[in-house]
Scaffold this active site. Sequence first.
Site, PDB file in Angstrom:
ATOM      1  N   SER A  65      27.206 -27.661 -37.650  1.00 26.80           N
ATOM      2  CA  SER A  65      26.172 -27.136 -38.545  1.00 26.80           C
ATOM      3  C   SER A  65      26.763 -26.425 -39.756  1.00 26.80           C
ATOM      4  O   SER A  65      26.171 -26.413 -40.832  1.00 26.80           O
ATOM      5  CB  SER A  65      25.247 -26.188 -37.773  1.00 26.80           C
ATOM      6  OG  SER A  65      24.490 -26.928 -36.847  1.00 26.80           O
ATOM      7  N   THR A  94      30.235 -15.763 -27.672  1.00 23.61           N
ATOM      8  CA  THR A  94      30.895 -15.040 -28.765  1.00 23.61           C
ATOM      9  C   THR A  94      29.959 -14.904 -29.966  1.00 23.61           C
ATOM     10  O   THR A  94      28.825 -15.389 -29.952  1.00 23.61           O
ATOM     11  CB  THR A  94      32.164 -15.792 -29.223  1.00 23.61           C
ATOM     12  OG1 THR A  94      31.745 -16.993 -29.888  1.00 23.61           O
ATOM     13  CG2 THR A  94      33.057 -16.140 -28.040  1.00 23.61           C
ATOM     14  N   HIS A  96      30.301 -16.404 -32.671  1.00 24.74           N
ATOM     15  CA  HIS A  96      30.361 -17.606 -33.509  1.00 24.74           C
ATOM     16  C   HIS A  96      28.963 -18.057 -33.920  1.00 24.74           C
ATOM     17  O   HIS A  96      28.722 -18.479 -35.055  1.00 24.74           O
ATOM     18  CB  HIS A  96      31.080 -18.733 -32.754  1.00 24.74           C
ATOM     19  CG  HIS A  96      31.827 -19.648 -33.651  1.00 24.74           C
ATOM     20  ND1 HIS A  96      33.158 -19.506 -33.933  1.00 24.74           N
ATOM     21  CD2 HIS A  96      31.407 -20.707 -34.365  1.00 24.74           C
ATOM     22  CE1 HIS A  96      33.536 -20.445 -34.767  1.00 24.74           C
ATOM     23  NE2 HIS A  96      32.487 -21.194 -35.056  1.00 24.74           N
TER      24      HIS A  96
HETATM   25  C1  DLZ Z   1      32.429 -23.890 -33.249  1.00 22.36           C
HETATM   26  C2  DLZ Z   1      30.970 -24.155 -33.026  1.00 22.36           C
HETATM   27  C3  DLZ Z   1      30.294 -23.535 -31.965  1.00 22.36           C
HETATM   28  C4  DLZ Z   1      30.963 -22.566 -31.041  1.00 22.36           C
HETATM   29  N1  DLZ Z   1      29.012 -23.795 -31.711  1.00 22.36           N
HETATM   30  C5  DLZ Z   1      28.352 -24.668 -32.515  1.00 22.36           C
HETATM   31  C6  DLZ Z   1      26.981 -24.978 -32.267  1.00 22.36           C
HETATM   32  O1  DLZ Z   1      26.339 -24.502 -31.318  1.00 22.36           O
HETATM   33  N2  DLZ Z   1      26.381 -25.843 -33.124  1.00 22.36           N
HETATM   34  C7  DLZ Z   1      27.024 -26.413 -34.194  1.00 22.36           C
HETATM   35  O2  DLZ Z   1      26.399 -27.194 -34.939  1.00 22.36           O
HETATM   36  N3  DLZ Z   1      28.320 -26.142 -34.434  1.00 22.36           N
HETATM   37  C8  DLZ Z   1      28.991 -25.307 -33.622  1.00 22.36           C
HETATM   38  N4  DLZ Z   1      30.306 -25.031 -33.846  1.00 22.36           N
HETATM   39  C9  DLZ Z   1      31.017 -25.796 -34.930  1.00 22.36           C
HETATM   40  C10 DLZ Z   1      30.835 -25.193 -36.338  1.00 22.36           C
HETATM   41  O3  DLZ Z   1      29.557 -25.519 -36.873  1.00 22.36           O
HETATM   42  C11 DLZ Z   1      31.896 -25.818 -37.285  1.00 22.36           C
HETATM   43  O4  DLZ Z   1      31.876 -27.203 -37.165  1.00 22.36           O
HETATM   44  C12 DLZ Z   1      33.298 -25.314 -36.999  1.00 22.36           C
HETATM   45  O5  DLZ Z   1      33.352 -23.898 -37.017  1.00 22.36           O
HETATM   46  C13 DLZ Z   1      34.307 -25.873 -38.048  1.00 22.36           C
HETATM   47  O6  DLZ Z   1      33.978 -25.402 -39.369  1.00 22.36           O
END
Ligand code: DLZ
Length: 160
Positions: A65, A94, A96
């Site tokens: 995302s 976390t 994040h």
């Molecule tokens: C790293 C990450 C995490 C932990 N969770 C999600 C999520 O629930 N949905 C999502 O679309 N993306 C997630 N990401 C990935 C981050 O969006 C992104 O791709 C990374 O931090 C690399 O920039």
Amino acid sequence: MATALSNLSNFDVNDVPSGEGLKIALVVAEWNAEITDNLRLGAHTTLVECGVREADITTTQVPGSFELVFGAKKALEQAVDAVIVIGSVIQGQTKHFDFVCQGVTQGIVSLNLSSDRPVVFCVLTDNTLQQSIDRSGGVHGNKGVEAAVTAIKMAQLAKQ
Ligand code: DLZ
């Protein structure tokens, strides 16, 4: 929340401006793909139902995302009338979640302020996987359907 007891995805095609001739870009995150693919399907089906030609719908995938902002920026470089960004962020252990949600939200707001064409926000930000399932073709409808209707309305507004 407002959607807790209702399904907002039901719409009357007669109440939506025609999508004929509109070019719409879908930018779809690969994270939680089982959710984002259902959102994409809901958006795509609704666009066609509202008159957008299949050939006028493009789909681009990005890893997560957070990358939807760059994906949308690239899509706006093409001759599109609206962009729909599709993602699913699910709360983990976390912080994040907060950073991804904040980054994508602020990024899309920023694009909307600088672009003459709309970027529609179809990013689920849920506490649980079940909540995401419920909103991507489950008991609370499909937010992709709602995003498609919004994109057509906003694309027509942009032309005024
Ligand atoms: C790293 C990450 C995490 C932990 N969770 C999600 C999520 O629930 N949905 C999502 O679309 N993306 C997630 N990401 C990935 C981050 O969006 C992104 O791709 C990374 O931090 C690399 O920039």
